[in-house]
Design a protein around this motif. Structure first.
Motif, PDB file in Angstrom:
ATOM      1  N   ASP A  62       0.861  -1.170   0.000  1.00 47.72           N
ATOM      2  CA  ASP A  62       0.000   0.000   0.000  1.00 47.72           C
ATOM      3  C   ASP A  62       0.902   1.227   0.000  1.00 47.72           C
ATOM      4  OD1 ASP A  62      -1.939   1.891   0.217  1.00 47.72           O
ATOM      5  OD2 ASP A  62      -2.504   1.398   2.278  1.00 47.72           O
ATOM      6  N   SER A  63       0.907   1.966  -1.086  1.00 45.62           N
ATOM      7  CA  SER A  63       1.788   3.122  -1.227  1.00 45.62           C
ATOM      8  C   SER A  63       1.341   4.303  -0.385  1.00 45.62           C
ATOM      9  CB  SER A  63       1.852   3.550  -2.686  1.00 45.62           C
ATOM     10  OG  SER A  63       0.580   4.022  -3.096  1.00 45.62           O
ATOM     11  N   GLY A  64       0.109   4.283   0.082  1.00 49.18           N
ATOM     12  CA  GLY A  64      -0.401   5.418   0.838  1.00 49.18           C
ATOM     13  C   GLY A  64      -0.901   6.536  -0.064  1.00 49.18           C
ATOM     14  N   VAL A  65      -1.043   6.258  -1.346  1.00 50.06           N
ATOM     15  CA  VAL A  65      -1.512   7.261  -2.300  1.00 50.06           C
ATOM     16  C   VAL A  65      -2.811   6.766  -2.916  1.00 50.06           C
ATOM     17  CG1 VAL A  65      -1.005   8.427  -4.485  1.00 50.06           C
ATOM     18  CG2 VAL A  65       0.825   8.035  -2.834  1.00 50.06           C
ATOM     19  N   ARG A  66      -3.803   7.636  -2.933  1.00 50.91           N
ATOM     20  CA  ARG A  66      -5.071   7.371  -3.610  1.00 50.91           C
ATOM     21  C   ARG A  66      -5.268   8.508  -4.598  1.00 50.91           C
ATOM     22  NH1 ARG A  66      -3.789   4.038  -0.640  1.00 50.91           N
ATOM     23  NH2 ARG A  66      -4.973   2.839   0.870  1.00 50.91           N
ATOM     24  N   ILE A  67      -5.644   8.189  -5.806  1.00 52.34           N
ATOM     25  CA  ILE A  67      -5.840   9.236  -6.811  1.00 52.34           C
ATOM     26  C   ILE A  67      -7.319   9.585  -6.868  1.00 52.34           C
ATOM     27  CG2 ILE A  67      -5.642   9.849  -9.241  1.00 52.34           C
ATOM     28  CD1 ILE A  67      -3.196   8.019  -9.366  1.00 52.34           C
ATOM     29  N   HIS A  68      -7.612  10.851  -6.602  1.00 50.72           N
ATOM     30  CA  HIS A  68      -8.962  11.389  -6.694  1.00 50.72           C
ATOM     31  C   HIS A  68      -8.969  12.259  -7.955  1.00 50.72           C
ATOM     32  CE1 HIS A  68      -9.510   9.986  -2.570  1.00 50.72           C
ATOM     33  NE2 HIS A  68      -8.317  10.505  -2.326  1.00 50.72           N
ATOM     34  N   SER A 114       1.469  12.425   7.365  1.00 46.86           N
ATOM     35  CA  SER A 114       1.827  11.363   6.427  1.00 46.86           C
ATOM     36  C   SER A 114       3.176  11.662   5.770  1.00 46.86           C
ATOM     37  CB  SER A 114       0.755  11.240   5.347  1.00 46.86           C
ATOM     38  OG  SER A 114       1.199  10.433   4.281  1.00 46.86           O
ATOM     39  N   GLU A 115       4.091  10.720   5.869  1.00 40.84           N
ATOM     40  CA  GLU A 115       5.393  10.902   5.220  1.00 40.84           C
ATOM     41  C   GLU A 115       5.254  10.933   3.705  1.00 40.84           C
ATOM     42  OE1 GLU A 115       8.458   8.282   6.540  1.00 40.84           O
ATOM     43  OE2 GLU A 115       8.271   8.919   8.629  1.00 40.84           O
ATOM     44  N   VAL A 116       4.321  10.144   3.171  1.00 37.62           N
ATOM     45  CA  VAL A 116       4.116  10.112   1.715  1.00 37.62           C
ATOM     46  C   VAL A 116       3.647  11.483   1.225  1.00 37.62           C
ATOM     47  CG1 VAL A 116       2.764   9.079  -0.145  1.00 37.62           C
ATOM     48  CG2 VAL A 116       3.653   7.643   1.690  1.00 37.62           C
ATOM     49  N   MET A 117       2.681  12.074   1.925  1.00 41.69           N
ATOM     50  CA  MET A 117       2.183  13.392   1.529  1.00 41.69           C
ATOM     51  C   MET A 117       3.277  14.452   1.711  1.00 41.69           C
ATOM     52  SD  MET A 117      -0.819  12.994   0.333  1.00 41.69           S
ATOM     53  CE  MET A 117      -0.449  11.334  -0.203  1.00 41.69           C
TER      54      MET A 117
END
Length: 183
Positions: A62-68, A114-117
Protein backbone atom coordinates in the motif's frame (compact mmCIF):
# COMPACT_ATOMS: atom_id res chain seq x y z
CA UNK A 1 -3.76 -3.59 -3.88
CA UNK A 2 -5.27 -6.76 -5.24
CA UNK A 3 -8.90 -7.51 -4.61
CA UNK A 4 -9.66 -10.87 -3.06
CA UNK A 5 -13.38 -11.33 -3.38
CA UNK A 6 -16.39 -10.89 -5.59
CA UNK A 7 -16.08 -9.42 -9.06
CA UNK A 8 -12.52 -8.19 -8.46
CA UNK A 9 -11.23 -11.69 -7.81
CA UNK A 10 -7.76 -12.45 -9.20
CA UNK A 11 -7.57 -15.56 -11.44
CA UNK A 12 -5.47 -18.44 -10.13
CA UNK A 13 -3.25 -20.96 -11.89
CA UNK A 14 -2.38 -24.09 -9.92
CA UNK A 15 -3.47 -22.31 -6.74
CA UNK A 16 -1.32 -19.20 -7.21
CA UNK A 17 -2.68 -15.79 -8.22
CA UNK A 18 -2.00 -14.44 -11.71
CA UNK A 19 -3.07 -10.76 -11.80
CA UNK A 20 -4.17 -9.88 -15.36
CA UNK A 21 -2.94 -6.28 -15.08
CA UNK A 22 0.60 -7.42 -14.37
CA UNK A 23 0.47 -9.96 -17.21
CA UNK A 24 -0.71 -7.30 -19.67
CA UNK A 25 1.93 -4.81 -18.49
CA UNK A 26 4.76 -7.33 -18.83
CA UNK A 27 3.45 -8.36 -22.25
CA UNK A 28 3.55 -4.72 -23.40
CA UNK A 29 7.15 -4.45 -22.14
CA UNK A 30 7.97 -7.72 -23.96
CA UNK A 31 6.53 -6.34 -27.21
CA UNK A 32 8.43 -3.08 -26.82
CA UNK A 33 11.65 -5.01 -26.34
CA UNK A 34 11.06 -7.17 -29.42
CA UNK A 35 9.82 -4.21 -31.45
CA UNK A 36 7.48 -6.35 -33.56
CA UNK A 37 3.86 -6.88 -32.49
CA UNK A 38 3.44 -10.14 -34.41
CA UNK A 39 1.07 -12.89 -33.27
CA UNK A 40 4.01 -15.02 -32.14
CA UNK A 41 5.50 -12.21 -30.08
CA UNK A 42 2.15 -11.44 -28.45
CA UNK A 43 1.56 -15.11 -27.57
CA UNK A 44 5.16 -15.52 -26.42
CA UNK A 45 4.87 -12.37 -24.30
CA UNK A 46 1.62 -13.56 -22.74
CA UNK A 47 3.17 -16.94 -21.93
CA UNK A 48 6.39 -15.47 -20.53
CA UNK A 49 4.46 -12.86 -18.52
CA UNK A 50 2.11 -15.46 -17.08
CA UNK A 51 5.02 -17.68 -16.02
CA UNK A 52 6.91 -14.75 -14.48
CA UNK A 53 3.90 -13.41 -12.57
CA UNK A 54 3.00 -16.91 -11.37
CA UNK A 55 6.53 -17.96 -10.38
CA UNK A 56 7.64 -14.60 -8.91
CA UNK A 57 4.60 -12.98 -7.26
CA UNK A 58 5.01 -9.42 -6.06
CA UNK A 59 4.01 -8.56 -2.50
CA UNK A 60 0.88 -6.51 -1.99
CA UNK A 61 2.01 -3.03 -1.00
CA UNK A 62 0.00 0.00 0.00
CA UNK A 63 1.79 3.12 -1.23
CA UNK A 64 -0.40 5.42 0.84
CA UNK A 65 -1.51 7.26 -2.30
CA UNK A 66 -5.07 7.37 -3.61
CA UNK A 67 -5.84 9.24 -6.81
CA UNK A 68 -8.96 11.39 -6.69
CA UNK A 69 -9.40 12.40 -10.37
CA UNK A 70 -11.25 15.71 -9.96
CA UNK A 71 -8.99 16.93 -7.14
CA UNK A 72 -5.93 15.73 -9.09
CA UNK A 73 -7.03 17.75 -12.13
CA UNK A 74 -7.54 20.82 -9.93
CA UNK A 75 -4.12 20.31 -8.34
CA UNK A 76 -2.40 19.90 -11.72
CA UNK A 77 -4.07 23.04 -13.09
CA UNK A 78 -3.07 25.07 -10.01
CA UNK A 79 0.43 23.64 -10.03
CA UNK A 80 0.84 24.50 -13.72
CA UNK A 81 -0.24 28.05 -12.89
CA UNK A 82 2.24 28.15 -10.00
CA UNK A 83 4.99 26.96 -12.35
CA UNK A 84 4.22 29.73 -14.83
CA UNK A 85 4.02 32.43 -12.17
CA UNK A 86 7.19 31.27 -10.41
CA UNK A 87 9.08 31.10 -13.69
CA UNK A 88 7.86 34.59 -14.60
CA UNK A 89 8.87 35.98 -11.17
CA UNK A 90 12.37 34.44 -11.38
CA UNK A 91 12.78 35.66 -14.97
CA UNK A 92 11.87 39.20 -13.92
CA UNK A 93 14.47 39.13 -11.16
CA UNK A 94 17.04 37.80 -13.62
CA UNK A 95 16.36 40.70 -15.99
CA UNK A 96 16.89 43.33 -13.28
CA UNK A 97 20.58 43.88 -13.79
CA UNK A 98 22.47 44.97 -10.69
CA UNK A 99 19.51 44.36 -8.36
CA UNK A 100 19.74 41.47 -5.93
CA UNK A 101 16.46 39.60 -5.40
CA UNK A 102 15.31 39.10 -1.84
CA UNK A 103 16.40 35.68 -0.60
CA UNK A 104 15.07 34.08 2.59
CA UNK A 105 15.35 30.82 4.43
CA UNK A 106 11.95 30.09 5.95
CA UNK A 107 10.70 27.27 8.16
CA UNK A 108 7.08 26.25 7.54
CA UNK A 109 4.89 23.79 9.38
CA UNK A 110 2.88 21.14 7.55
CA UNK A 111 -0.51 19.95 8.76
CA UNK A 112 -0.19 16.39 7.49
CA UNK A 113 1.54 13.66 9.47
CA UNK A 114 1.83 11.36 6.43
CA UNK A 115 5.39 10.90 5.22
CA UNK A 116 4.12 10.11 1.72
CA UNK A 117 2.18 13.39 1.53
CA UNK A 118 5.19 15.26 2.98
CA UNK A 119 7.40 13.81 0.25
CA UNK A 120 4.89 14.84 -2.45
CA UNK A 121 4.75 18.38 -1.03
CA UNK A 122 8.56 18.49 -0.89
CA UNK A 123 8.84 17.38 -4.52
CA UNK A 124 6.26 19.92 -5.67
CA UNK A 125 7.97 22.76 -3.79
CA UNK A 126 11.40 21.85 -5.15
CA UNK A 127 10.00 21.75 -8.70
CA UNK A 128 8.86 25.37 -8.49
CA UNK A 129 11.44 27.89 -9.72
CA UNK A 130 12.59 30.15 -6.90
CA UNK A 131 12.02 27.67 -4.10
CA UNK A 132 14.05 24.79 -2.77
CA UNK A 133 13.48 22.49 0.18
CA UNK A 134 16.67 22.49 2.23
CA UNK A 135 15.49 20.20 4.99
CA UNK A 136 12.44 18.08 5.79
CA UNK A 137 11.84 17.32 9.44
CA UNK A 138 9.27 14.54 9.58
CA UNK A 139 9.23 14.35 13.38
CA UNK A 140 7.90 17.88 13.89
CA UNK A 141 6.27 18.32 10.45
CA UNK A 142 8.50 21.16 9.34
CA UNK A 143 10.16 22.08 6.06
CA UNK A 144 13.04 24.50 5.73
CA UNK A 145 12.75 26.36 2.43
CA UNK A 146 15.03 28.66 0.48
CA UNK A 147 12.83 31.15 -1.38
CA UNK A 148 13.78 33.73 -3.98
CA UNK A 149 11.97 36.91 -4.91
CA UNK A 150 9.22 36.94 -2.29
CA UNK A 151 8.65 40.38 -0.82
CA UNK A 152 6.65 41.63 2.16
CA UNK A 153 5.90 39.34 5.09
CA UNK A 154 7.89 36.41 3.68
CA UNK A 155 7.23 33.81 6.42
CA UNK A 156 3.46 34.40 6.34
CA UNK A 157 3.32 34.45 2.53
CA UNK A 158 5.37 31.27 2.18
CA UNK A 159 3.40 29.49 4.92
CA UNK A 160 0.12 30.39 3.17
CA UNK A 161 1.43 29.16 -0.20
CA UNK A 162 2.73 25.89 1.29
CA UNK A 163 -0.53 25.31 3.19
CA UNK A 164 -2.53 25.83 -0.03
CA UNK A 165 -0.25 23.47 -1.97
CA UNK A 166 -0.34 20.86 0.79
CA UNK A 167 -4.14 20.99 0.89
CA UNK A 168 -4.35 20.51 -2.89
CA UNK A 169 -1.91 17.57 -2.82
CA UNK A 170 -3.67 15.83 0.05
CA UNK A 171 -7.05 16.37 -1.63
CA UNK A 172 -5.70 14.91 -4.89
CA UNK A 173 -3.60 12.02 -3.59
CA UNK A 174 -4.28 11.49 0.11
CA UNK A 175 -6.02 8.62 1.85
CA UNK A 176 -9.26 9.29 3.70
CA UNK A 177 -7.23 9.52 6.91
CA UNK A 178 -4.89 12.11 5.34
CA UNK A 179 -7.83 14.14 4.09
CA UNK A 180 -9.59 13.99 7.44
CA UNK A 181 -6.44 15.20 9.20
CA UNK A 182 -6.49 18.46 7.23
CA UNK A 183 -10.11 19.32 8.06
Amino acid sequence: MRATGGAGRVPRLLGRPVPPGEVVWLTVVWLLLWGDPSVGNVLGGLLASTVIVWALPLPVLDSGVRIHPVAAAVFLARFAGDLVMSSFRVALWALRLGVQPPVEVVTVRLRTSSEVMTVLVTIALSALPGSLVLEARFADRRLVLHVLGVEGDVPATVQADVTRLEGAIVAAFGTSQDREELR
